[in-house]
Write an enzyme that holds these catalytic residues in place. Sequence first.
Site, short mmCIF file in Angstrom:
data_model
loop_
_atom_site.label_atom_id
_atom_site.label_comp_id
_atom_site.label_asym_id
_atom_site.label_seq_id
_atom_site.Cartn_x
_atom_site.Cartn_y
_atom_site.Cartn_z
N LYS A 38 -10.36 -3.49 17.51
CA LYS A 38 -9.24 -3.19 16.62
C LYS A 38 -9.79 -2.84 15.24
CE LYS A 38 -5.51 -5.51 14.08
NZ LYS A 38 -4.85 -6.81 13.81
N ASP A 85 -3.57 -3.51 6.67
CA ASP A 85 -2.34 -3.82 7.37
C ASP A 85 -1.28 -4.32 6.40
OD1 ASP A 85 -0.38 -4.40 9.21
OD2 ASP A 85 -1.33 -6.25 9.91
N LYS A 99 4.50 -7.49 5.16
CA LYS A 99 3.92 -8.80 4.86
C LYS A 99 4.25 -9.19 3.42
CE LYS A 99 -0.26 -8.22 7.72
NZ LYS A 99 -0.10 -9.35 8.64
N ASP A 142 -8.76 -6.53 8.46
CA ASP A 142 -8.06 -6.40 9.73
C ASP A 142 -8.76 -5.43 10.67
OD1 ASP A 142 -6.01 -7.53 11.20
OD2 ASP A 142 -4.59 -5.94 10.76
N ASP A 165 4.53 -5.48 12.54
CA ASP A 165 3.33 -6.20 12.10
C ASP A 165 2.51 -6.71 13.29
OD1 ASP A 165 1.54 -7.19 10.24
OD2 ASP A 165 2.60 -9.09 9.98
N GLU A 169 0.85 -4.85 15.29
CA GLU A 169 0.33 -3.51 15.57
C GLU A 169 -1.03 -3.50 16.26
OE1 GLU A 169 -2.42 -4.65 12.66
OE2 GLU A 169 -0.26 -5.03 12.73
N ARG A 183 -2.20 -5.08 18.82
CA ARG A 183 -2.13 -4.99 20.29
C ARG A 183 -1.75 -3.58 20.73
NH1 ARG A 183 2.15 -9.75 20.17
NH2 ARG A 183 0.78 -10.17 18.39
#
Length: 454
Positions: A220, A225, A232, A243, A302, A304, A306
């Site tokens: 990933k 993010d 967030k 991230d 949020d 995202e 996956r």
Amino acid sequence: MDRLAGLAAGGEVALPLHAVRPEGLEAMLAALPDATAQAGLTGFKAEAGTVLRLPGAALLGLGTGPAVHAFGAAAFALPAGSVWRLAGTGYDREEAALGFLLGAYRYDRFKPAPRAPALLAADDAGARTRAIAAGMSLARDLINTPANHLGPAALADAALALAARQGAQAERVSGAALAARYPALAAVGAGSDRAPEAVLLTWQGSGAGPDAPLLSLCGKGVCFDTGGYDLKPSAAMLRMKKDMGGAAILLGLTSAIIALNLSVRLQLRIGCVENAVSGHAMRPSDILLTRSGLTVEVGNTDAEGRLVLCDLLAEACSDSPDWLIDAATLTGAARAALGPDLPALFCTDDAMADAILHAGQASHDPLWRLPLHDGYANWLDSNVADMNNVSTKPFAGAIIAALFLQRFVSKQVSWAHIDTYAWNDTSRPGRPEGGEAQTLRAVLGAVEGFARRA
């Protein structure tokens, strides 16, 4: 390989660095001239990472913990630029050398370090130690780099640079090709002015024939993010440059695997995106078509990571890898359950899980296994799509994320999912505050064993 911070060039005069645990201190002091008097003056008790300076030598306390951590203090506890060789016995020399080099690391791209580290004699760092230290330093550098200097294109550039530097092949995927090949990944990155990209890196060890085990890695790489429309809070964004930690760790792991010329066939896929807010960003309740053909209702923008990984995993499975491993800074739930120092491991193959966990314990790079509990699978049900990307229940967030990913993995593939923090909240010996390549040593050790058995 680039020269490592903390490693001498070779040929310098090196002073002996002895190491001792508290129970061996009395005997060690008796064996070293002037040591007893110096210890009495300074109160040296061989606590982990403490140093006793002696004429022409030094003594490092190991405390009761791993040598890799105690030696992590050496580079900045000894005089700047001084060169040291490992002396004596009673500790693992590879651990010691690695700890010294990891402790010498500082992220200094935008602000110089207050001082230079001491140096380890070149002869004390073998090929494996150098490969691990270089891989971890690469991962740390990438994670520490702020998002305005490391967007999706820059992360992809880093992967291509690694391939060019170490003799791998690399394919960059962007634009219409990305949308066709990785539609869910493209949807995550659609809200940013910095377009999403993906990289496929391939390599084969010189001793690996066509039937050598295929190791497939998926990372990933969310360079920042915001949470998207499910924005967030500001405090939660302060570390979101990390991230992309999963991609960074697997890039570092790839570097080490290639440097050690392991007898495997290797594929690395990283999804490089930014999850931003704009008129082009995906919305809650949108339905996405994934590479596998499954549809996903976006219950939360949020969640995202996956969506970035699901297309990569589906493509990786088309090549029937012997081992498939993904790494991601995926859920806060894993941190709530296990804290920052224990990444969560989910795995469909007990032998594979045991290999990773054992290697993690042996290298002081631990993980903790959590279950892929089928009883929660229907928590991902959607009335309008094949699945939702989140559950409406406030429980088991890390397990739910892993169960989501599992739907994109072929049943016959041995798969491990690592949910990692990739960060040190505070500085400790060998583990400076900032980005951390958690699980790199654990997975490398498991892969080494896997390659030998094949």
